[in-house]
Design a protein around this motif. Structure first.
Motif, PDB file in Angstrom:
ATOM      1  N   MET A   1      13.246 -60.411 -37.153  1.00 35.35           N
ATOM      2  CA  MET A   1      12.536 -61.472 -36.447  1.00 35.35           C
ATOM      3  C   MET A   1      12.092 -60.961 -35.083  1.00 35.35           C
ATOM      4  N   LYS A   2      10.837 -61.222 -34.752  1.00 35.78           N
ATOM      5  CA  LYS A   2      10.284 -60.763 -33.485  1.00 35.78           C
ATOM      6  C   LYS A   2      10.890 -61.553 -32.337  1.00 35.78           C
ATOM      7  N   THR A   3      11.305 -60.876 -31.283  1.00 36.96           N
ATOM      8  CA  THR A   3      11.900 -61.508 -30.109  1.00 36.96           C
ATOM      9  C   THR A   3      11.014 -61.236 -28.900  1.00 36.96           C
ATOM     10  N   ASN A   4      10.741 -62.265 -28.075  1.00 39.76           N
ATOM     11  CA  ASN A   4       9.966 -62.015 -26.862  1.00 39.76           C
ATOM     12  C   ASN A   4      10.897 -61.767 -25.684  1.00 39.76           C
ATOM     13  N   SER A   5      10.338 -61.335 -24.579  1.00 36.05           N
ATOM     14  CA  SER A   5      11.140 -60.902 -23.430  1.00 36.05           C
ATOM     15  C   SER A   5      11.951 -62.050 -22.820  1.00 36.05           C
ATOM     16  N   VAL A   6      11.387 -63.273 -22.851  1.00 34.75           N
ATOM     17  CA  VAL A   6      12.111 -64.415 -22.280  1.00 34.75           C
ATOM     18  C   VAL A   6      13.344 -64.737 -23.122  1.00 34.75           C
ATOM     19  N   GLU A   7      13.192 -64.779 -24.440  1.00 35.54           N
ATOM     20  CA  GLU A   7      14.326 -65.053 -25.329  1.00 35.54           C
ATOM     21  C   GLU A   7      15.385 -63.968 -25.208  1.00 35.54           C
ATOM     22  N   PHE A   8      14.919 -62.708 -25.149  1.00 29.70           N
ATOM     23  CA  PHE A   8      15.842 -61.574 -25.028  1.00 29.70           C
ATOM     24  C   PHE A   8      16.650 -61.682 -23.733  1.00 29.70           C
ATOM     25  N   GLY A   9      15.958 -62.008 -22.632  1.00 31.51           N
ATOM     26  CA  GLY A   9      16.638 -62.129 -21.340  1.00 31.51           C
ATOM     27  C   GLY A   9      17.687 -63.226 -21.340  1.00 31.51           C
ATOM     28  N   LYS A  10      17.362 -64.359 -21.980  1.00 30.26           N
ATOM     29  CA  LYS A  10      18.317 -65.467 -22.046  1.00 30.26           C
ATOM     30  C   LYS A  10      19.566 -65.060 -22.829  1.00 30.26           C
ATOM     31  N   LYS A  11      19.368 -64.302 -23.906  1.00 33.27           N
ATOM     32  CA  LYS A  11      20.503 -63.854 -24.715  1.00 33.27           C
ATOM     33  C   LYS A  11      21.405 -62.915 -23.914  1.00 33.27           C
ATOM     34  N   LEU A  12      20.770 -61.987 -23.159  1.00 36.02           N
ATOM     35  CA  LEU A  12      21.561 -61.052 -22.341  1.00 36.02           C
ATOM     36  C   LEU A  12      22.363 -61.807 -21.286  1.00 36.02           C
ATOM     37  N   LYS A  13      21.708 -62.750 -20.633  1.00 33.82           N
ATOM     38  CA  LYS A  13      22.404 -63.514 -19.584  1.00 33.82           C
ATOM     39  C   LYS A  13      23.569 -64.303 -20.168  1.00 33.82           C
ATOM     40  N   ALA A  14      23.372 -64.863 -21.370  1.00 32.41           N
ATOM     41  CA  ALA A  14      24.443 -65.628 -22.010  1.00 32.41           C
ATOM     42  C   ALA A  14      25.644 -64.739 -22.315  1.00 32.41           C
ATOM     43  N   ILE A  15      25.388 -63.517 -22.791  1.00 32.01           N
ATOM     44  CA  ILE A  15      26.477 -62.584 -23.091  1.00 32.01           C
ATOM     45  C   ILE A  15      27.193 -62.180 -21.815  1.00 32.01           C
ATOM     46  N   ILE A  23      26.057 -59.457 -12.162  1.00 30.51           N
ATOM     47  CA  ILE A  23      24.897 -58.587 -12.351  1.00 30.51           C
ATOM     48  C   ILE A  23      25.213 -57.194 -11.827  1.00 30.51           C
ATOM     49  N   ARG A  24      25.901 -57.122 -10.701  1.00 27.43           N
ATOM     50  CA  ARG A  24      26.238 -55.825 -10.101  1.00 27.43           C
ATOM     51  C   ARG A  24      27.137 -55.010 -11.026  1.00 27.43           C
ATOM     52  N   GLN A  25      28.153 -55.654 -11.585  1.00 28.67           N
ATOM     53  CA  GLN A  25      29.065 -54.944 -12.482  1.00 28.67           C
ATOM     54  C   GLN A  25      28.336 -54.462 -13.726  1.00 28.67           C
ATOM     55  N   THR A  26      27.473 -55.318 -14.274  1.00 28.92           N
ATOM     56  CA  THR A  26      26.708 -54.934 -15.460  1.00 28.92           C
ATOM     57  C   THR A  26      25.803 -53.746 -15.152  1.00 28.92           C
ATOM     58  N   GLY A  59      26.486 -51.570 -20.581  1.00 29.80           N
ATOM     59  CA  GLY A  59      26.698 -52.474 -19.451  1.00 29.80           C
ATOM     60  C   GLY A  59      27.364 -53.772 -19.844  1.00 29.80           C
ATOM     61  N   LEU A  60      27.066 -54.248 -21.034  1.00 33.19           N
ATOM     62  CA  LEU A  60      27.635 -55.509 -21.512  1.00 33.19           C
ATOM     63  C   LEU A  60      28.813 -55.294 -22.452  1.00 33.19           C
ATOM     64  N   ARG A  61      29.127 -54.017 -22.728  1.00 30.29           N
ATOM     65  CA  ARG A  61      30.248 -53.655 -23.608  1.00 30.29           C
ATOM     66  C   ARG A  61      30.096 -54.271 -24.997  1.00 30.29           C
ATOM     67  N   ILE A  62      28.905 -54.110 -25.543  1.00 29.28           N
ATOM     68  CA  ILE A  62      28.667 -54.488 -26.935  1.00 29.28           C
ATOM     69  C   ILE A  62      28.117 -53.261 -27.649  1.00 29.28           C
ATOM     70  N   GLU A  82      31.067 -47.670 -40.432  1.00 32.30           N
ATOM     71  CA  GLU A  82      31.498 -49.059 -40.310  1.00 32.30           C
ATOM     72  C   GLU A  82      30.993 -49.597 -38.983  1.00 32.30           C
ATOM     73  N   TYR A  83      30.242 -50.680 -39.011  1.00 29.85           N
ATOM     74  CA  TYR A  83      29.644 -51.210 -37.793  1.00 29.85           C
ATOM     75  C   TYR A  83      30.524 -52.283 -37.156  1.00 29.85           C
ATOM     76  N   ILE A  84      30.402 -52.410 -35.848  1.00 26.44           N
ATOM     77  CA  ILE A  84      31.177 -53.375 -35.084  1.00 26.44           C
ATOM     78  C   ILE A  84      30.539 -54.743 -35.229  1.00 26.44           C
ATOM     79  N   GLY A  85      31.320 -55.725 -35.613  1.00 30.49           N
ATOM     80  CA  GLY A  85      30.805 -57.078 -35.729  1.00 30.49           C
ATOM     81  C   GLY A  85      31.075 -57.861 -34.460  1.00 30.49           C
ATOM     82  N   SER A  86      30.811 -59.147 -34.532  1.00 30.88           N
ATOM     83  CA  SER A  86      30.962 -60.001 -33.354  1.00 30.88           C
ATOM     84  C   SER A  86      32.423 -60.186 -32.957  1.00 30.88           C
ATOM     85  N   ASN A  87      33.366 -59.802 -33.824  1.00 35.66           N
ATOM     86  CA  ASN A  87      34.782 -59.955 -33.507  1.00 35.66           C
ATOM     87  C   ASN A  87      35.362 -58.740 -32.797  1.00 35.66           C
TER      88      ASN A  87
END
Length: 214
Positions: A1-15, A23-26, A59-62, A82-87
């Motif tokens: 699914m195509k993601t735009n920059s605004v949606e992407f930014g909101k997701k990063l901020k939420a994480i 912001i400084r630590q990240t 920076g976000l440790r994901i 083996e990939y890392i999941g959300s857990n």
């Protein structure tokens, strides 16, 4: 699914907000600048290129796979990985400690290890490689320990302490006295370390889990 920059930014901020990172630590962990992180979160930057996405993942440790998914990029998955999941959360492994830098600054990080998210909640964490047998039989030589960052520890807790004259971290059991702090080894063959004016040190965090290597 195509993601735009605004949606992407909101997701990063939420994480970032969920993990309790500033912001400084990240930015420090990602090796970027504070303004860059802020602009990305506010959708004022295009979705970064893959190499920058990898930095943001650090920076976000994901995992980078999760970051690429947030950016709307498809990543082929070899069957032998083996990939890392959300857990799971990527926790930095600290190699050499750079003088004057935060313990989890990019200069100090040698690798990342996925750890169950329920183990590393409520705080910032890092991993140290154990070298030597001063804490045996409690902590084995060659194992890794997960450390929760905090500036103090209670009597009897095993802590990671930065010895400032040597610029190295050591694991010892804390013993507080009226005059100072004694770092106690669990192995009776080793001598305690007394922190004083001539031997300075500061607590980096306490041991939460040991991971033995096989």
């Amino acid at each position: 699914m195509k993601t735009n920059s605004v949606e992407f930014g909101k997701k990063l901020k939420a994480i970032r907000t969920e993990k309790g990172f500033s912001i400084r630590q990240t930015a420090l962990q990602a090796g970027t600048s504070n303004p860059y992180i802020s602009q990305v979160e506010n959708g004022k930057r295009n979705i970064p290129k893959p190499e920058t996405l990898k930095k943001l993942a650090k920076g976000l440790r994901i995992s980078k796979e999760e970051m690429f998914k947030l950016a709307g990029l498809e990543v082929s998955k070899p069957t032998n990985i083996e990939y890392i999941g959300s857990n799971f959360v990527n926790i930095p492994v600290i190699g050499e400690i750079a003088c004057g830098e935060p313990i989890t600054a990019e200069e100090n990080i040698s690798d990342y290890v996925p750890i169950p998210a329920n183990v590393v909640k409520n705080g910032n964490y890092f991993i140290l490689n154990c070298v030597g047998n001063s804490m045996e039989p409690t902590i084995a030589n060659g194992s890794q320990v997960v450390i929760r960052e905090q500036p103090d520890a209670e009597n009897g807790q095993i802590a990671a302490i930065l010895l400032e004259d040597e610029n190295t971290a050591t694991l010892k059991r804390i013993k507080k006295t009226k005059t100072g702090v004694i770092l106690m080894p669990d192995n009776p063959e080793y001598e305690p370390i007394i922190l004083n004016e001539d031997k300075r040190g500061r607590i980096l965090g306490i041991v939460k889990m040991e991971m033995k290597r096989f």
